[in-house]
Design a protein around this motif. Sequence first.
Motif, PDB file in Angstrom:
ATOM      1  N   ALA A 146       0.843  -1.200   0.000  1.00 19.79           N
ATOM      2  CA  ALA A 146       0.000   0.000   0.000  1.00 19.79           C
ATOM      3  C   ALA A 146       0.877   1.249   0.000  1.00 19.79           C
ATOM      4  O   ALA A 146       0.613   2.218  -0.735  1.00 19.79           O
ATOM      5  N   VAL A 147       1.938   1.222   0.794  1.00 18.32           N
ATOM      6  CA  VAL A 147       2.873   2.362   0.835  1.00 18.32           C
ATOM      7  C   VAL A 147       3.615   2.493  -0.491  1.00 18.32           C
ATOM      8  O   VAL A 147       3.756   3.589  -1.039  1.00 18.32           O
ATOM      9  N   VAL A 148       4.089   1.367  -1.024  1.00 15.41           N
ATOM     10  CA  VAL A 148       4.822   1.402  -2.296  1.00 15.41           C
ATOM     11  C   VAL A 148       3.932   1.912  -3.422  1.00 15.41           C
ATOM     12  O   VAL A 148       4.353   2.741  -4.243  1.00 15.41           O
ATOM     13  N   THR A 149       2.706   1.435  -3.468  1.00 11.94           N
ATOM     14  CA  THR A 149       1.782   1.863  -4.524  1.00 11.94           C
ATOM     15  C   THR A 149       1.514   3.365  -4.443  1.00 11.94           C
ATOM     16  O   THR A 149       1.539   4.072  -5.467  1.00 11.94           O
ATOM     17  N   ALA A 150       1.267   3.855  -3.241  1.00 11.59           N
ATOM     18  CA  ALA A 150       1.035   5.298  -3.075  1.00 11.59           C
ATOM     19  C   ALA A 150       2.260   6.090  -3.505  1.00 11.59           C
ATOM     20  O   ALA A 150       2.144   7.121  -4.184  1.00 11.59           O
ATOM     21  N   GLY A 151       3.434   5.608  -3.136  1.00 14.07           N
ATOM     22  CA  GLY A 151       4.657   6.305  -3.522  1.00 14.07           C
ATOM     23  C   GLY A 151       4.863   6.330  -5.020  1.00 14.07           C
ATOM     24  O   GLY A 151       5.261   7.355  -5.594  1.00 14.07           O
ATOM     25  N   LEU A 152       4.592   5.219  -5.679  1.00 16.83           N
ATOM     26  CA  LEU A 152       4.756   5.167  -7.134  1.00 16.83           C
ATOM     27  C   LEU A 152       3.786   6.116  -7.836  1.00 16.83           C
ATOM     28  O   LEU A 152       4.163   6.825  -8.784  1.00 16.83           O
ATOM     29  N   LEU A 153       2.541   6.132  -7.385  1.00 21.42           N
ATOM     30  CA  LEU A 153       1.550   7.006  -8.022  1.00 21.42           C
ATOM     31  C   LEU A 153       1.872   8.478  -7.779  1.00 21.42           C
ATOM     32  O   LEU A 153       1.721   9.314  -8.680  1.00 21.42           O
ATOM     33  N   LEU A 154       2.344   8.799  -6.578  1.00 18.60           N
ATOM     34  CA  LEU A 154       2.665  10.194  -6.270  1.00 18.60           C
ATOM     35  C   LEU A 154       3.888  10.687  -7.039  1.00 18.60           C
ATOM     36  O   LEU A 154       4.019  11.885  -7.308  1.00 18.60           O
ATOM     37  N   THR A 155       4.782   9.783  -7.383  1.00 12.94           N
ATOM     38  CA  THR A 155       5.983  10.183  -8.128  1.00 12.94           C
ATOM     39  C   THR A 155       5.793  10.103  -9.633  1.00 12.94           C
ATOM     40  O   THR A 155       6.756  10.286 -10.386  1.00 12.94           O
ATOM     41  N   GLY A 156       4.579   9.833 -10.071  1.00 12.60           N
ATOM     42  CA  GLY A 156       4.283   9.873 -11.499  1.00 12.60           C
ATOM     43  C   GLY A 156       4.610   8.619 -12.274  1.00 12.60           C
ATOM     44  O   GLY A 156       4.766   8.671 -13.500  1.00 12.60           O
ATOM     45  N   ALA A 157       4.721   7.491 -11.613  1.00 15.47           N
ATOM     46  CA  ALA A 157       4.966   6.236 -12.326  1.00 15.47           C
ATOM     47  C   ALA A 157       3.776   5.911 -13.218  1.00 15.47           C
ATOM     48  O   ALA A 157       2.629   6.192 -12.859  1.00 15.47           O
ATOM     49  N   PRO A 158       4.016   5.331 -14.406  1.00 12.45           N
ATOM     50  CA  PRO A 158       2.910   4.977 -15.298  1.00 12.45           C
ATOM     51  C   PRO A 158       1.911   4.052 -14.607  1.00 12.45           C
ATOM     52  O   PRO A 158       2.300   3.116 -13.897  1.00 12.45           O
ATOM     53  N   ALA A 159       0.642   4.311 -14.812  1.00 14.84           N
ATOM     54  CA  ALA A 159      -0.400   3.522 -14.158  1.00 14.84           C
ATOM     55  C   ALA A 159      -0.319   2.045 -14.548  1.00 14.84           C
ATOM     56  O   ALA A 159      -0.543   1.163 -13.715  1.00 14.84           O
TER      57      ALA A 159
END
Length: 456
Positions: free
Chosen positions: A131-144
């Motif tokens: 959950a933390v990793v997913t939030a971090g990836l989305l906040l840093t602009g990683a492709p969906a």
Amino acid sequence: MADSRTTKGIWQAVRHGARRVDEATPDSRDRAVDALRACAILGVVLGHWLVTALVAHDGGLYTASPLGRMPWLAPISWIFQTLAVFFLVGGHVATKSLASARARGLTYGQWLRARLGRLARPVLALLCLWAVVTAGLLLTGAPADTVHTLVKLALSPLWFLLVFAALTAATPLVARLHPLWPLAVVLHVDVLRFGLHLGPSWLGWANLPAGWLVPYTLGAAWTRGELDTRRAGRVLLVFGTTATVGLVCWAGYPAAMVGVPGAVISNLDPPTLAAVTFGLAQCGLALLLRDRLRRAMRRPLPWAAVATVNLSAMTIFLWHQTALMATTAATLPAGRLPGLHTVPDGPAWIAARLGWLPVFALVLAVCWGAFRTYEQGGGGRRHMRGRRVWGWGVWGRRSRVVRVHRGAGRGGQAGWGGEAGRPGRRGRVARAGHANGAAGGGDTGAVPRVPRGHRV
């Protein structure tokens, strides 16, 4: 010379630790069960590492499989798709554990809470981290699409645990169910799906519980003593092999016993009749190997290795895909590395991937060190009735709290020997985890039992 002395000292420490584990194991323990479970877990892990590729493309990652471009690799899936053996052992140990709990006066609810608790703790740790990793990836602009790929891969082991938990809860109902009944369900579903092309699109998912119920009920039959003869193992092996070959060669089922991206039919998503008959062959082979495994596990070193795997079976299973993805992501700045970020399209990729396996194992060892306490009942200092001893681990490192207490424990929790809530043959139980725990284990744990006042 110094290096030689260091190596010799390490080897002596390992052998000493292995002897301690061997000596602490009660003679009544069937070590073949633990060996089969360890083989099943490691087979799944190695299989995933060999047939799962995360390909770097246009700043993102997508999954691919060497089986898609190299179908001649299908025999790899015959070796490493070992889930049927896991359910066989799970059914055997669960029915044995339930009978033992009832003999001690425990209720079904107490037994079930203890067993499912061992599943829930490591799963919650995995979900929280991702959950933390997913939030971090989305906040840093990683492709969906990349985030979806990673999360799906990381959480893919959970489908297995959901099925295993459901079958565990249903143990009283299926303890005496003949394996032919769920096998008949799978047969009829596949006839409707592939033979007559009838039924709704979701019909195949009826095979998810029914398909894995077949080896689970075989495990229950093992507990009842119905599979003790070698003839039973031979019948399962011959019938399962013959049926699988026939289904693959003449009924159009895929040869690969794992899912292949882009394939029209998957033998595992949901399970097909071919996957179930293949599982019957695996179960037959496992039953035939029991005596050899028992003899092999009499040696301290192999037994200590098997016990170590069993102690953290769910941690290894849940985190092995995360180890693969962590390695892939951490090395992306170095460019597209062969066997890691490249398309699995030839023997060169296979050779390169084999070279990455030790790296995956090292990263998994880091995950194991960080999260194994969740499987073993929680880390840190926990208050409990009885004595608490800060001790040294089996391998000579100060690794955990070993709680030494009198035998009046809670239902479903036990140390290395005997039954839950009873003292082992040395009169005290060292509770630092459960070897069998969530991995289908029964009422025994996986750490040595020590006399009161001793350190381990």
